[in-house]
Design a protein around this motif. Structure first.
Motif, PDB file in Angstrom:
ATOM      1  N   ARG A   1       0.980  -1.034   0.117  1.00 42.61           N
ATOM      2  CA  ARG A   1      -0.005  -0.029  -0.023  1.00 42.61           C
ATOM      3  C   ARG A   1       0.800   1.123   0.034  1.00 42.61           C
TER       4      ARG A   1
ATOM      5  N   THR B   1     -11.305   8.645  -1.388  1.00 45.60           N
ATOM      6  CA  THR B   1     -11.523   7.053  -2.031  1.00 45.60           C
ATOM      7  C   THR B   1     -11.392   6.198  -0.977  1.00 45.60           C
ATOM      8  N   LEU B   2     -10.730   6.045   0.014  1.00 43.18           N
ATOM      9  CA  LEU B   2     -10.714   5.365   1.128  1.00 43.18           C
ATOM     10  C   LEU B   2     -11.780   5.571   2.427  1.00 43.18           C
TER      11      LEU B   2
ATOM     12  N   GLN C   1     -11.612   8.067   4.403  1.00 42.98           N
ATOM     13  CA  GLN C   1     -10.734   8.558   5.781  1.00 42.98           C
ATOM     14  C   GLN C   1     -10.996   9.814   5.765  1.00 42.98           C
TER      15      GLN C   1
END
Length: 460
Positions: free
Chosen positions: A34, A74-75, A77
């Motif tokens: 990642r 996107t995440l 978060q």
């Protein structure tokens, strides 16, 4: 699985522990992958933004901010988490690549990686390399000789090496670090929250010791635990500067929030305020609070402002093209409606943010509630300078499109709907309240907001 269960307990346990180790190794390798992917994505985002070596520092910074926002949405978060991930990826694929390789090999855990990054930050290259080597040597010893060291043990050793090798005196570094002291609040379930202070170590431990001493005073009718007494004492001292359980220091009459008069926005259904219902209220920045707590806060509020009433008595919600800056009533309505920044994932409170014309004033946008939204200063700039596009949909929904083409939507915190004549709240034969309603309260009101009488609109 049935075959495993048929094994003797000792062998089954050995098998499960081996499976846990294999899963942990895979997790560590995925973490390393990642970090590498984040760094590659950042380079591609820079290319998409048209950033080159000759680009201005401001443009490069805006491109990085835009990528952080892209990654965060996107995440799913917070941007602070995404920003930390981007910064970690940059360092782990650069000067701390040995730690990344150890993570990929399964020799160090993500918690140890974060310790390396924390304790090498801001250190000269030779000091950072020496600190990193402590962690990598400990990991190698665990693999080769089975010598297990906890993350806390390794951190202590890294700190000692760091302090011994740092060329700048500790007193100077501590003075610089103290500039970042701050108070943090984090919401918790069941009407609770965490309050923490980042400050000099000696002050923190002195505070803890003083609270322990004060909490050790026990009374025969006090059934609180020591931890509960210490917490209550800290709250009393912070809120009023006095101890409410000590008449010698109590020289003021305090309300539910102490002697201070904070600016609290509490949205309360009017029937709850009148004691006719127990629907929870909403504390701005936190969320639902119980009806009784809301009524106690309301009893000590210096003033109230009605937000939604019948149209003939409500706030003006549109000023067309006559005004660019939103007047106070419209400004207050939009901030209460949105609650926080309307960028996806941002939770900066509305009172600390800007009001933005979704359709720009220069392009014909009106100064009305349907065309105004709360954006923090950072996301306000992203909207105008970094390629993020926004459009309005029905029911106050804002549709955001990122530079990479991702579509995300946000909704207002409170969806205030227009109330037509004769459509007020009329409960069937409610009992008479024990106490008369507060002056100015109306059962036709949907929502009441409790405000300080001297509250000024936030900067536009």
């Amino acid at each position: 699985m049935p075959a495993i269960l048929d094994l003797p307990a000792e062998q089954a346990l050995e098998f499960e522990l081996a499976a846990i180790v294999s899963a942990e190794q895979l997790i560590r390798r995925l973490h390393a992958d990642r970090y590498r992917a984040v760094q590659r994505a950042r380079a591609l985002a820079t290319e998409v933004a048209g950033i080159t070596e000759s680009s201005r520092a401001g443009d490069r910074n805006m491109a990085t901010r835009s990528f952080v926002a892209e990654l965060a949405t996107t995440l799913g978060q917070h941007e602070a988490s995404a920003s930390r991930l981007v910064a970690e990826a940059e360092r782990l694929t650069g000067p701390r690549i040995a730690t990344l390789d150890a993570l990929d090999a399964g020799e160090v855990a993500p918690t140890q990686v974060r310790s390396v990054l924390e304790l090498t930050r801001g250190a000269p290259a030779e000091v950072a390399d020496a600190v990193e080597r402590v962690a990598l040597d400990a990991a190698g010893a665990a693999v080769a000789d089975g010598v297990v060291s906890t993350n806390a043990d390794v951190r202590r050793r890294m700190r000692r090496v760091r302090e011994r090798l740092m060329p700048e005196p500790l007193v100077d570094r501590r003075a610089r670090a103290a500039a970042d002291r701050r108070v943090c609040v984090e919401a918790a379930p069941d009407g609770m929250a965490w309050l923490s202070l980042f400050l000099e170590a000696e002050r923190a431990f002195a505070i803890e010791r003083r609270l322990d001493v004060l909490a050790s005073r026990e009374a025969s009718d006090d059934h609180r635990t020591g931890a509960q007494r210490a917490t209550d004492l800290a709250a009393d001292l912070l809120l009023s500067g006095t101890l409410v359980d000590d008449p010698r220091t109590r020289d003021v009459v305090t309300g539910p929030t102490g002697a201070v008069q904070p600016r609290l926005n509490v949205t309360v259904p009017v029937l709850t305020l009148l004691g006719l219902d127990d629907e929870p209220a909403d504390l701005e920045g936190y969320g639902p609070i119980d009806a009784e707590t809301a009524r106690i806060i309301a009893a000590h509020a210096p003033s109230m402002r009605r937000i939604l009433v019948h149209p003939e008595t409500g706030a003006t919600l549109s000023y067309g093209r006559e005004h660019y800056r939103a007047p106070a009533d419209l400004d207050g309505f939009v901030r209460v409606r949105d609650g926080q920044c309307r960028f996806p994932g941002c939770n900066r409170r509305a009172e600390r943010a800007d009001l933005d014309h979704t359709r720009a004033w220069a392009h014909g946008g009106k100064t009305c509630s349907a065309n105004l939204a709360v954006l923090c200063r950072h996301h306000h700039r992203l909207k105008h300078e970094a390629g993020w596009r926004v459009a309005l949909e029905a029911n106050g929904i804002m549709r955001w499109t990122s530079p990479a083409g991702h579509v995300l939507r946000t909704t207002p915190e409170r969806r205030f709907e227009p109330v037509g004549a004769g459509e007020g709240v009329h409960p069937p034969d409610p009992p008479e309240p024990t106490d008369p309603p507060a002056p100015g309260a109306s059962v036709d009101a949907e929502v009441l907001e409790l405000l300080d009488s001297d509250l000024e609109p936030a900067p536009f």
